[in-house]
Structure formats: C-alpha cells, structure tokens
Write an enzyme that holds these catalytic residues in place. Structure first.
Site, PDB file in Angstrom:
ATOM      1  N   GLN A 221       0.832  -1.199   0.000  1.00  0.00           N
ATOM      2  CA  GLN A 221       0.000   0.000   0.000  1.00  0.00           C
ATOM      3  C   GLN A 221       0.874   1.260   0.000  1.00  0.00           C
ATOM      4  O   GLN A 221       1.863   1.332   0.735  1.00  0.00           O
ATOM      5  CB  GLN A 221      -0.921   0.013   1.220  1.00  0.00           C
ATOM      6  CG  GLN A 221      -1.979  -1.077   1.196  1.00  0.00           C
ATOM      7  CD  GLN A 221      -3.135  -0.760   0.274  1.00  0.00           C
ATOM      8  OE1 GLN A 221      -3.285   0.355  -0.209  1.00  0.00           O
ATOM      9  NE2 GLN A 221      -3.974  -1.754   0.020  1.00  0.00           N
TER      10      GLN A 221
ATOM     11  N   CYS B 153      -9.539  -0.054  -4.339  1.00  0.00           N
ATOM     12  CA  CYS B 153      -9.519   1.377  -4.659  1.00  0.00           C
ATOM     13  C   CYS B 153     -10.321   1.647  -5.936  1.00  0.00           C
ATOM     14  O   CYS B 153     -10.276   2.757  -6.460  1.00  0.00           O
ATOM     15  CB  CYS B 153      -8.079   1.878  -4.825  1.00  0.00           C
ATOM     16  SG  CYS B 153      -7.193   1.099  -6.190  1.00  0.00           S
TER      17      CYS B 153
END
Length: 418
Positions: free
Chosen positions: A262, A376
């Site tokens: 991430q 996302c």
C-alpha cells in the site's frame, strides 16, 4: 469557447461543465468554479477540456503546494480543500456503488507516498502529463512523494551525464534508461533505488550507480525486455540490503522492488484496523496477499492466516514477514481464479484494479460466511458484486480510508456476509 459554472464531479473526479447542450469534462476544475473552455478533445465518447481559463474560483479551492499542479497527472485535486475532497470521495463512492460509508482521512497529506516511478525520457524526467501518453512533466519536486525528490532526480541526472546512457524516446521506442523507481520506508528512513533500463550494465556503470546513489539502503538494476511503457523489468540486486523494511505499528514488513505494498504508510494503520474490525472467527484466507500486509497483521492479532498470491517475489516476502514477526501465517504461490477455497471463517480479497472476475464465482460457491473486499476501484467492486457476489452475499458495512490525498481515489473495505 464555452463559459459556465462547474456543477459537479464526474465519477472519475473531473469537473463537469454543461453548456450549449454539451457536457464537458474539465480536469483540475471543481464545483463552483466559473470557467471558459478554450480547447477540448473527444476521448472515449466524451468531451475533455484541454485548456480553460478560471474566471471565478470556487470557495472550496485552495492554493496548490506543487509548482507542477495543473499539468502533472498525479494529483487532480491538489487545488481542492482537503476536507471538501473527503466529502466528495464518499459521495462519488456512494454514487457508483450505492453504499453509504464513513470516510477516514489520511494522518498526513504531504510526503505520504512511499513509492514513485519517475519516467526517464528525452522529453524530460518525471511523471506523465494528465491525459497524454507521450508528454512528460519535467519534475523538480513532488510534495506528495518526498521532500528528497530533488536529491533523487539530481543523482539520476548526474549518473546519466557521466555514463552517457540515453533516456528513453517515447515515440521512437529506443534508449537505455526508462524508469527510476524509488521506495521510502516512511517509518524506518530506508530508501530503495531501482533503475529500470533496456540494457544490462557493464561493471563500470554499476559502480557509477553505486556512487551516485550512495544514500540508498537497497539498490537494484532491472533489465526491461519489452518496449511497453511501464516500470517493470527483471530485477538484479546491486548492493546494500536486498529488501526495504517498513514498520507499521507493531509489524515490520520487508518489501521487494516488484511486490505490491500500500502506497500510504501513514494511513495504512487505519486501513489495517478497519480490516481487523471486520474479521470474525479464527481461520482467515488472504487472497491477493502481496507481501502479507493484511495477513501478517491479522496473524499478529491471533488469527490463523493462509495467503495466496500469484507473484512469487511477494510470496517469498510474505513468508519472510511472517517469520520476522513471529506469527502463524503461511503464504503460497497461486492464482485466485483457480484455487479451492476451503473451510475459512473470513476471506479477505484485495484484487488488482480489474477486480475479482472469475474468482468471484469461486467465492459464491464456497461456504465462507464472511468476505472482506478491499479495493480502490469502486466500479470493479460494483461489477463483481452485480455479476457474482450478490448471488450469495449482501453488503453489511463499509468504511473508506483516504490512502490517496489530492486525488479522486479512495480505498474501501466492504464487509459482505452470506
């Protein structure tokens, strides 16, 4: 020329101007702006403004921090007040998915990115212009990534000058050096440098790389065998430590140049906590497990974790991370679309941007009671849910985490129960 007021955002975060019977999508424009569009193009069935003049600024505008804002494609919303951006992210997520969810902001909104891929071309060194595959913004800074960006770029330019290696020609598809990838451990202070080139270096070039990037804790040279415009190659370890380490709370992660991690180290603890809060039972399957970001964290909290990941480098890192942190978690190389999903209490999926696709049907046919979908890309989730997951699961709860300040993107953790 068309003049009017931006009334809303498109699903992908562009300002929308409706005037003269036309619906024009305007990058770097925000609701409340009064603008005049001076040039536009048609792309994928819609009109995109290429140039506009701002006459009356929206009250939700703010002064951008980066001198390259308005050209660089990295951050469409840097001219938007951060708190307003959070509200819009939640609204866009609900518009696309139909799910109303609270949003948690990033603890830091500058210098938060732990990786950046600088394209090295005859047009300049930096990042792509918004909407242009062949134009590059010649960067001198990047406040989203690091205050050390000028140092990294200066080292690269000096290295190229001494060695005579050629930057990549985007149109001619020729050259030597194509990308410079930099990773930072935000909580460890470590730096990993990965030069991505189309040639294997002689020893004197390797020595020059070591000299100019002497600040790097980990140094790689990746040989790129194709002409695709992406930061990928076959990595060769040059010096320092073979892995970058990052410390997130009480967990240490080792990261390889081509393993996914991430990008916002500061907001990652919030994301991990959201996943933990939604996890029930003892046995957890971590699909698309990467370097074990979720799996190792959950194992640290007593869950029995097994992970599946297609990238062997990432699997190696995940198992090293489990060992390093002294937790009970096992990770294996495999395709999510082909595995047999056994007896688990919770399955976590963090798929690539295209979504689950065929793996969604495997989950439907499994007996798993609880599914956590981390993504996302709300459009991919919507397709996965409508095409597959809704046959067996319903959405019970969701939370949004702003992993990507100054952009329209947001990370979602969606809890589905059978």
């Amino acid at each position: 020329m068309l003049r009017g007021r931006i009334e809303e955002f498109s699903d992908d975060g562009l300002g929308v101007l409706v005037v003269g019977g036309k619906r024009i999508h305007v990058p770097f424009a925000y609701p409340g702006d009064v603008i005049m569009v001076r040039d536009m193009k048609k792309r994928f069935g819609r009109l995109i403004a290429r140039d506009f003049k701002l006459f009356d600024a929206s009250p939700i505008r703010t002064t951008p921090k980066c001198q390259h804002f308005g050209k660089c494609g990295a951050c469409l919303w840097q001219g938007l007040e951060y708190g307003e951006g959070l509200k819009f992210k939640a609204e866009l997520f609900e518009r696309i998915t139909g799910i109303s969810a609270p949003i948690k902001g990033s603890p830091r909104i500058w210098g938060f990115r732990n990786v950046s891929n600088f394209i090295v071309t005859t047009e300049g060194i930096g990042l792509k212009e918004y909407g242009s595959p062949s134009k590059v913004v010649n960067l001198s800074e990047c406040p989203l990534f690091s205050r050390r960006t000028p140092e990294y770029l200066r080292a690269l330019k000096d290295f190229l000058s001494e060695t005579g290696l050629r930057p990549w020609n985007l149109k001619g598809k020729a050259g030597d050096v194509h990308y410079l990838q930099i990773r930072e451990g935000k909580f460890t202070g470590e730096v990993m440098v990965n030069l991505i080139a189309h040639t294997k270096p002689p020893e004197e070039v390797v020595e020059a790389l070591r000299d100019y990037f002497s600040f790097a804790d980990s140094l790689y040279w990746s040989v790129k065998r194709d002409e695709r415009d992406d930061p990928r190659g076959n990595p060769e370890f040059i010096g320092g430590n073979p892995f970058l380490s990052e410390r997130i709370g009480d967990v240490t992660y080792l990261i390889h140049p081509y393993s996914f991690f991430q990008t916002n180290s500061y907001a990652l603890p919030i994301l991990l906590k959201a996943v933990e809060n939604f996890t029930n039972g003892e046995k957890v399957l971590d699909l698309y497990s990467g370097v074990g970001t979720f799996g190792v964290y959950l194992a640290k909290r007593g869950f029995n974790v097994e992970g599946i990941e297609i990238n062997p480098f990432a699997v190696e890192m995940a198992n090293k991370n489990a060992e390093l942190n002294g937790v009970r978690a096992r990770f294996h190389v495999g395709r999510a679309e082909e595995i047999r999903i056994g007896d688990y209490d919770t399955v976590i999926v963090d798929p690539p941007r295209k979504g689950l696709k065929e793996a969604g049907e495997l989950l439907v046919k499994s007996g798993v009671e609880r599914l956590l979908y981390v993504s996302c890309n709300p459009r991919a989730f919507k397709l996965d849910y409508e095409n597959h997951l809704r046959k067996a699961y319903r959405v019970e709860e969701a939370v949004l985490v702003d992993m990507f300040p100054h952009t329209p993107h947001v990370e979602a953790v969606i809890k589905l129960v059978r």
